[in-house]
Enzyme design. Structure first.
Site, mmCIF file in Angstrom:
data_model
loop_
_atom_site.group_PDB
_atom_site.id
_atom_site.type_symbol
_atom_site.label_atom_id
_atom_site.label_comp_id
_atom_site.label_asym_id
_atom_site.label_seq_id
_atom_site.Cartn_x
_atom_site.Cartn_y
_atom_site.Cartn_z
ATOM 1 N N HIS A 380 0.786 -1.233 0.000
ATOM 2 C CA HIS A 380 0.000 0.000 0.000
ATOM 3 C C HIS A 380 0.820 1.287 0.000
ATOM 4 O O HIS A 380 0.271 2.369 -0.252
ATOM 5 C CB HIS A 380 -0.925 0.005 1.227
ATOM 6 C CG HIS A 380 -2.259 0.649 0.981
ATOM 7 N ND1 HIS A 380 -2.453 1.701 0.110
ATOM 8 C CD2 HIS A 380 -3.486 0.385 1.493
ATOM 9 C CE1 HIS A 380 -3.723 2.051 0.108
ATOM 10 N NE2 HIS A 380 -4.373 1.269 0.936
ATOM 11 N N TYR A 494 -13.430 5.497 10.625
ATOM 12 C CA TYR A 494 -12.633 6.005 9.499
ATOM 13 C C TYR A 494 -13.251 5.494 8.203
ATOM 14 O O TYR A 494 -13.529 4.308 8.064
ATOM 15 C CB TYR A 494 -11.203 5.489 9.645
ATOM 16 C CG TYR A 494 -10.218 5.879 8.573
ATOM 17 C CD1 TYR A 494 -9.224 6.824 8.837
ATOM 18 C CD2 TYR A 494 -10.219 5.279 7.323
ATOM 19 C CE1 TYR A 494 -8.278 7.160 7.866
ATOM 20 C CE2 TYR A 494 -9.284 5.621 6.346
ATOM 21 C CZ TYR A 494 -8.319 6.557 6.624
ATOM 22 O OH TYR A 494 -7.379 6.894 5.666
ATOM 23 N N SER A 496 -12.305 5.977 4.078
ATOM 24 C CA SER A 496 -11.334 6.548 3.146
ATOM 25 C C SER A 496 -12.033 7.214 1.973
ATOM 26 O O SER A 496 -13.041 6.727 1.466
ATOM 27 C CB SER A 496 -10.410 5.432 2.629
ATOM 28 O OG SER A 496 -9.463 5.946 1.722
ATOM 29 N N THR A 507 -5.403 10.370 -0.076
ATOM 30 C CA THR A 507 -6.746 10.169 0.480
ATOM 31 C C THR A 507 -7.003 11.213 1.554
ATOM 32 O O THR A 507 -6.080 11.840 2.069
ATOM 33 C CB THR A 507 -6.894 8.772 1.117
ATOM 34 O OG1 THR A 507 -5.950 8.637 2.180
ATOM 35 C CG2 THR A 507 -6.698 7.672 0.085
#
Length: 643
Positions: A380, A494, A496, A507
């Site tokens: 990532h 959270y 994104s 992001t």
């Protein structure tokens, strides 16, 4: 001016009924394409060069400090009692009127000196690459492919061959500048046409974004795409590095923990004949070599400093050349000997597997189970889901609509034994023990993970839109209700949101836990019968409107998370003491995201997911479809046993 125009775009995008995935409507999963033999090397040949819009993309805006503090306090309100909130509010106001002003001004000044990029790009790379936790479960997500609509094409060898060929064609199309730019079309009848493309290609790159804007088209950042291929995360003490070598022509294949390489492009850069790729993969699938006794892929699941030390040992014991082949490979294909039973089995296998048949540091791996179920697992740090999803969409479309081999195809009569090389590593006792220890650590980590999935079949996007409710808002509200019912509280959540509408955007965070969702969840869960139907509908509407506002702000890079993070990063980089706002337990709590969520819908994707980002949390992947809602949840066993 560019930022203002982009904000207008985001505002339009996030109106009720316009909530949809950011993707190009011009190529991926839309119109069928036909190919002549001379075009076999490429997916398509775009009229507009791939990176034509990149230079003129608007810059990622730094939010106003007062807006950031206002949004931060609004997000904190449902998480704190009155005394806690009073303390946090005082700290936030002191920060806003004191040292925060200076930090903000320094950040803005630094941003103006680096107009080629965004203020969040370097800190975000640094955050990922400095993290010492294993990339498995902590960072790498997966997205599984839908099955090939033609059942007979889901054979492991046939599907792997077609996907490899499509992936190489994608890479060649990208590098030749022939891949359609990633553009969000709000009026495709005007902007997604050959006539417009033939016109805009002659507009200078420094102005092309504005030309697209005039017809309601919004190009997206494509700066991450070059790290899709020939790229690997290299472990280093303290901070990893990203390695890319575009000269590599070979594919890395893993089976039974053994590693193989063979060229998928010839010396002239042309795609090797698909029948030859098929023959080489068949050779690997038929290789009688026993499963690796000490599968090195397990080392990529280790703590990063531990892996860095063992990699140095690997280099010192004469493994530099084979490690170079691993690092420079186009990508990794993992051929698993196991068939998948159900969604839960797929999720476990594609998210982590058993650790032996993966190289988690590659930019991405295509995992192909024995039954033909396939997925992408990606590292990532180098990029976000936008680039990977575009790749996945294109590969799925090309491999299913234009397969280069079929179930009746015969592999080429070539000497695969010579063309395919099984990599041999020199391992001493320390390295063998390192693999054994990595396996123990891996199994300890994954044994704590449990996954469950559900499909709500009584309605979806269309029904919610008819009620003028945001589908995403209602899905997020359902998570808040579920957590409140199970644990009796509201916690940091959270979601994104891509900021790819801006140059080098990454992001921003949507904070779905709000005073509106808290009030509504309490009404449904804890106060049954105390509110009229009209009152409950009103609460749902308020949740929807406010979530829509938060989503619009995040898409416009007007959240608070990245701004506060960047100022903290700047202070740390200068050795400055952090303000008390950053020492506040409430700041730590809101960044301890117990509910980490992400949504994804695509005709190419069956399901996707990631592990919880904190030990006492949940990773929630979900999709709101036209007539149903799907949810894939991952948690750690100690949490679930509390219920």
């Amino acid at each position: 001016m560019a930022n203002l125009l982009t904000m207008q775009f985001c505002a339009t995008l996030r109106k009720p009924g316009n909530l949809k995935p950011l993707r190009s409507t011009s190529t991926a999963l839309t119109n069928k394409r036909s190919y002549s033999s001379e075009d076999r090397e490429y997916l398509h040949k775009s009229i507009v060069p791939t990176m034509h819009y990149q230079k003129s993309l608007p810059r990622l805006p730094v939010p106003k400090l007062e807006d950031t503090i206002k949004r931060y306090l609004a997000a904190q309100r449902p998480l704190l009692d009155d005394d806690q909130f009073s303390t946090t509010e005082k700290l936030a106001r002191d920060f806003e009127n004191g040292v925060g002003k200076q930090m903000h001004e320094e950040l803005v000044a630094q941003d103006k000196q680096n107009k080629h990029t965004s203020y969040i790009s370097a800190p975000w790379f640094d955050m990922y690459l400095s993290a010492r936790d294993s990339v498995v479960l902590n960072f790498n997500p997966f997205m599984s492919f839908n099955p090939d609509p033609k059942t007979e094409y889901n054979n492991q060898l046939v599907r792997a061959t077609n996907m490899v060929a499509s992936a190489v064609r994608f890479m060649k199309t990208l590098r030749a500048g022939l891949l359609e730019p990633e553009v969000f079309h709000l009026n495709p009848a005007k902007s997604d046409t050959d006539s417009f493309k033939k016109l805009i290609r002659w507009v200078p790159s420094s102005l092309s974004w504005y030309g697209a804007f005039l017809v309601n088209a919004y190009p997206l950042d494509m700066s991450q795409y070059f790290r899709l291929f020939n790229a690997t995360r290299i472990p280093k003490q303290g901070k990893d590095e990203l390695f890319t070598d575009p000269k590599g022509r070979h594919l890395l294949v893993m089976r039974g923990g053994n590693m193989y390489v063979f060229d998928v492009m010839d010396r002239d850069g042309n795609l090797v004949k698909p029948a030859e790729i098929q023959a080489h993969l068949k050779h690997i699938l038929s290789d009688p070599t026993p499963a690796a006794a000490h599968p090195l892929g397990l080392l990529t699941s280790e703590n990063r400093d531990t892996w860095a030390r063992l990699r140095e040992k690997l280099l010192a014991t004469g493994n530099g050349e084979v490690l170079g082949l691993v690092d420079s490979a186009l990508f990794c294909l993992c051929l698993d000997d196991e068939s998948m039973n159900d969604h839960i089995h797929i999720s476990h296998n594609m998210l982590h597997g058993d650790g032996t048949n993966r190289w988690y540091d590659k930019s991405f791996s295509i995992i192909m189970a024995k039954c033909g179920n396939a997925a992408i697992n990606f590292e990532h740090s180098w990029g976000d889901g936008v680039a990977v999803l575009r790749f996945q969409n294109e590969v799925f479309k090309d491999s299913t609509e234009n397969p280069l081999v079929n179930p009746g195809s015969q592999p080429a009569a070539v000497d695969s034994a010579s063309a395919v090389r099984r990599l041999q590593f020199n391992l001493d006792a320390e390295l063998e023990n390192g693999v054994i220890k990595a396996k123990e650590n891996f199994h300890t980590a994954v044994s704590k993970l449990t996954i469950d999935a559900m499909q709500f079949m009584k309605g979806g996007k269309e029904q919610l839109k008819k009620k003028k409710l945001s589908p995403d808002a209602i899905a997020q509200l359902a998570f808040q209700m579920g957590f409140l019912r199970q644990y009796g509280q509201t916690v940091a959540t959270y979601e994104s949101c891509s900021t790819a509408a801006f140059r080098h955007g990454r992001t921003e965070t949507i904070r779905p836990a709000t005073i509106h969702t808290q009030r509504c969840a309490q009404a449904f869960v804890q106060q049954p019968g105390k509110h009229s139907v009209e009152q409950l509908i009103g609460m749902l509407s308020e949740c929807s409107k406010y979530h829509g506002q938060l989503t619009k702000e995040a898409a416009m890079a007007q959240g608070f998370d990245r701004h506060l993070f960047a100022m903290k990063y700047l202070a740390n980089s200068k050795g400055q003491a952090l303000h008390s706002l950053y020492q506040d337990p409430a700041y730590a709590a809101i960044n301890h995201n117990i509910l980490s969520t992400s949504t994804l819908t695509s005709p190419a994707v069956n399901l996707g997911g990631f592990a919880p980002v904190v030990p006492d949390g949940f990773g929630v992947g979900y999709g709101v479809h036209d007539e149903w809602i799907g949810c894939n949840v991952r948690g750690h066993i100690p949490i679930l046993s509390n219920s």
